[in-house]
Scaffold this active site. Structure first.
Site, mmCIF file in Angstrom:
data_model
loop_
_atom_site.group_PDB
_atom_site.id
_atom_site.type_symbol
_atom_site.label_atom_id
_atom_site.label_comp_id
_atom_site.label_asym_id
_atom_site.label_seq_id
_atom_site.Cartn_x
_atom_site.Cartn_y
_atom_site.Cartn_z
ATOM 1 N N SER A 224 0.793 -1.163 -0.070
ATOM 2 C CA SER A 224 0.208 -0.048 0.026
ATOM 3 C C SER A 224 0.969 1.294 -0.111
ATOM 4 O O SER A 224 2.213 1.211 0.387
ATOM 5 C CB SER A 224 -0.897 0.005 1.149
ATOM 6 O OG SER A 224 -1.524 1.202 1.616
ATOM 7 N N TYR B 286 -2.271 -1.352 10.431
ATOM 8 C CA TYR B 286 -2.148 -1.532 9.037
ATOM 9 C C TYR B 286 -0.981 -0.836 8.591
ATOM 10 O O TYR B 286 -0.319 -1.603 7.733
ATOM 11 C CB TYR B 286 -3.487 -0.689 8.586
ATOM 12 C CG TYR B 286 -3.764 -0.931 6.963
ATOM 13 C CD1 TYR B 286 -4.290 -2.035 6.398
ATOM 14 C CD2 TYR B 286 -3.111 0.064 6.061
ATOM 15 C CE1 TYR B 286 -4.402 -2.344 5.057
ATOM 16 C CE2 TYR B 286 -3.419 -0.061 4.719
ATOM 17 C CZ TYR B 286 -3.929 -1.067 4.185
ATOM 18 O OH TYR B 286 -4.122 -1.385 2.749
HETATM 19 P P1 NAD Z 1 -11.360 -6.065 0.076
HETATM 20 O O1 NAD Z 1 -11.866 -5.833 1.676
HETATM 21 O O2 NAD Z 1 -12.625 -5.973 -1.008
HETATM 22 O O3 NAD Z 1 -10.851 -7.280 -0.076
HETATM 23 C C1 NAD Z 1 -9.924 -8.137 0.900
HETATM 24 C C2 NAD Z 1 -10.498 -9.515 0.749
HETATM 25 O O4 NAD Z 1 -9.472 -10.170 1.802
HETATM 26 C C3 NAD Z 1 -11.776 -9.973 1.359
HETATM 27 O O5 NAD Z 1 -12.497 -10.764 0.255
HETATM 28 C C4 NAD Z 1 -11.759 -10.525 2.501
HETATM 29 O O6 NAD Z 1 -12.777 -11.420 3.011
HETATM 30 C C5 NAD Z 1 -10.266 -11.231 2.575
HETATM 31 N N1 NAD Z 1 -9.480 -11.641 3.646
HETATM 32 C C6 NAD Z 1 -9.539 -10.719 4.997
HETATM 33 N N2 NAD Z 1 -9.021 -11.645 5.869
HETATM 34 C C7 NAD Z 1 -8.682 -12.807 5.369
HETATM 35 C C8 NAD Z 1 -8.379 -14.075 5.744
HETATM 36 N N3 NAD Z 1 -7.905 -14.021 7.090
HETATM 37 N N4 NAD Z 1 -8.132 -15.100 5.076
HETATM 38 C C9 NAD Z 1 -8.805 -14.925 3.795
HETATM 39 N N5 NAD Z 1 -9.253 -14.117 3.093
HETATM 40 C C10 NAD Z 1 -9.087 -12.918 3.828
HETATM 41 O O7 NAD Z 1 -10.278 -4.998 -0.127
HETATM 42 P P2 NAD Z 1 -9.495 -4.510 -1.222
HETATM 43 O O8 NAD Z 1 -9.409 -2.998 -1.507
HETATM 44 O O9 NAD Z 1 -9.587 -5.439 -2.387
HETATM 45 O O10 NAD Z 1 -7.927 -5.152 -0.825
HETATM 46 C C11 NAD Z 1 -7.081 -6.199 -1.257
HETATM 47 C C12 NAD Z 1 -5.455 -5.745 -0.838
HETATM 48 O O11 NAD Z 1 -5.291 -4.451 -1.045
HETATM 49 C C13 NAD Z 1 -5.297 -5.771 0.852
HETATM 50 O O12 NAD Z 1 -4.317 -6.396 1.129
HETATM 51 C C14 NAD Z 1 -5.323 -4.171 1.043
HETATM 52 O O13 NAD Z 1 -4.736 -3.733 2.480
HETATM 53 C C15 NAD Z 1 -4.843 -3.822 -0.062
HETATM 54 N N6 NAD Z 1 -4.812 -2.137 -0.543
HETATM 55 C C16 NAD Z 1 -6.291 -1.876 -0.599
HETATM 56 C C17 NAD Z 1 -6.252 -0.364 -0.516
HETATM 57 C C18 NAD Z 1 -7.734 0.311 -1.072
HETATM 58 O O14 NAD Z 1 -7.660 1.383 -1.141
HETATM 59 N N7 NAD Z 1 -8.843 -0.430 -1.319
HETATM 60 C C19 NAD Z 1 -5.387 0.636 -1.077
HETATM 61 C C20 NAD Z 1 -4.008 -0.213 -0.648
HETATM 62 C C21 NAD Z 1 -3.947 -1.643 -0.420
#
Ligand code: NAD
Length: 263
Positions: A141, A154
Site C-alpha cells: 500500500s 495497518y
Molecule cells: P476487500 O476488503 O475488498 O478485499 C479483501 C479480501 O480479503 C476480502 O474478500 C476478505 O474476505 C479477504 N480476507 C480478509 N481476511 C482474510 C483471511 N484471514 N483469510 C482469507 N481472506 C481474507 O479490499 P481490497 O481493497 O480488495 O484489498 C485487497 C488488498 O489491497 C488488501 O491487502 C489491502 O490492504 C490492499 N490495499 C487496498 C487499498 C484500497 O484502497 N482498497 C489500498 C492499498 C492497499
C-alpha cells in the site's frame, strides 16, 4: 490475449475488490486461477462469473498454516502446480491513535496482513521451485512507504511485507522466482468505504461526512481521485507475466502520484 497462457495463479483475498479485478484480468490473459478467501458465497459468485473451466476456489483463512497448506495442495491437485501467487488478502483494522488501539486488533491485522503473506510464501515457494520458477506479487500500500495517523497496525503491516518481499526476492532469485509488491493508494473497494466511515465516527463532528472524507483523501492525490481496482490489477498482471522477467525485489506504486511529493 495470452500473456498468462498456461499459467496457474493463486489469488488470496480473491472475493474482494482488487482480487476479483486481478482474477478477471488474469483469466482474460489465459491463466487458470484459484481464488482463496473466507467468504464462500462471494467466491462462488466470482468463480461462476469467470467460468468453472478457468477458475476454482478454496475457502481458507490465510492466517492458519494448515489452511494455507490446503489451498496450496488443492491448487496442485486441481491444476497441476502454481506459477503465480498474488498474496492480496488484507484487512484494514480500525482508525484509532496508538494508546487507544486494542491489542487484539493489532494482532489480528498483523496476522492477516503479515503472517498470512508469510505463510503463503512458506508453502508456495517449494511448489514453484519444483516447477522451475514463478512470480509472487504481494499487495502492500502507500501505507507501506509512509505513516498514516490512526492506522498504526495497518501501516506497520504494509511496511513489513516490503521487508518480507525483499528478503524473499533474494532467497528466491536462484530458483527463478521473482517477488515484488504492488502499492496502491486509495482504491474504490469495500475497504475504502469502511475507512471513510471509521474516519467519520472517529471525528465525532457533524461537519465530517463520508463524502467530505473522500474528498479530502482525493485532494492529497495528484490525480485527484481514487484508483479503480482494474488499474491496480493491470500492474499485478504485468508483474505476474513474463513481461516483467527482469523485475524482482521491487516496490511498484499504483497511486495516482501520491508518493511523488516531498515527505
Ligand atoms: P476487500 O476488503 O475488498 O478485499 C479483501 C479480501 O480479503 C476480502 O474478500 C476478505 O474476505 C479477504 N480476507 C480478509 N481476511 C482474510 C483471511 N484471514 N483469510 C482469507 N481472506 C481474507 O479490499 P481490497 O481493497 O480488495 O484489498 C485487497 C488488498 O489491497 C488488501 O491487502 C489491502 O490492504 C490492499 N490495499 C487496498 C487499498 C484500497 O484502497 N482498497 C489500498 C492499498 C492497499
Amino acid at each position: 490475449m495470452t500473456r498468462l497462457a498456461e499459467k496457474i495463479a493463486v489469488i488470496t483475498g480473491g472475493a474482494g475488490g482488487i482480487g476479483q479485478a486481478a482474477a478477471r484480468q488474469f483469466t482474460a490473459e489465459g491463466a487458470r486461477v484459484v481464488l482463496v478467501d473466507r467468504e464462500e458465497a462471494a467466491l462462488q459468485s466470482v468463480v461462476r462469473s469467470l467460468g468453472e473451466d478457468v477458475a476454482s476456489y478454496v475457502v481458507a483463512d490465510v492466517t492458519q498454516p494448515e489452511q494455507v497448506q490446503s489451498y496450496v495442495n488443492e491448487t496442485v491437485q486441481r491444476w497441476g502446480g502454481i506459477d503465480i501467487l498474488l498474496a492480496n488478502a488484507g484487512i484494514e483494522g480500525i482508525v484509532s491513535p496508538i494508546p487507544d488501539y486494542p491489542v487484539d486488533m493489532f494482532e489480528q491485522v498483523m496476522a492477516v496482513n503479515v503472517r498470512g503473506v508469510w505463510l503463503g510464501l512458506k508453502y508456495v515457494i517449494p511448489v514453484m521451485r519444483e516447477r522451475g520458477g514463478g512470480s509472487i506479487v504481494i499487495t502492500s500500500s502507500t501505507a507501506g512507504i509512509g505513516g498514516t495517523a490512526g492506522m498504526s497496525a495497518y501501516t506497520t503491516s504494509k511496511h513489513a511485507v516490503i521487508g518480507m518481499m525483499r528478503t524473499a526476492a533474494l532467497e528466491c532469485a536462484p530458483m527463478g522466482i521473482r517477488v515484488n509488491t504492488v502499492n496502491p493508494a486509495p482504491i474504490e473497494t469495500r475497504m475504502m468505504r469502511s475507512l471513510e466511515e471509521m474516519r467519520v465516527a472517529a471525528a465525532d463532528d457533524s461537519e465530517v461526512t463520508v463524502e467530505r472524507t473522500k474528498q479530502s483523501y482525493s485532494a492529497r492525490i495528484p490525480l485527484q481521485r481514487y484508483g479503480d481496482p482494474e488499474e491496480v490489477a493491470k500492474m499485478m498482471l504485468f508483474l505476474a507475466s513474463d513481461e516483467s522477467s527482469y523485475c524482482t525485489g521491487g516496490v511498484y506504486m499504483v497511486d495516482g502520484g501520491r508518493s511523488a511529493g516531498s515527505p
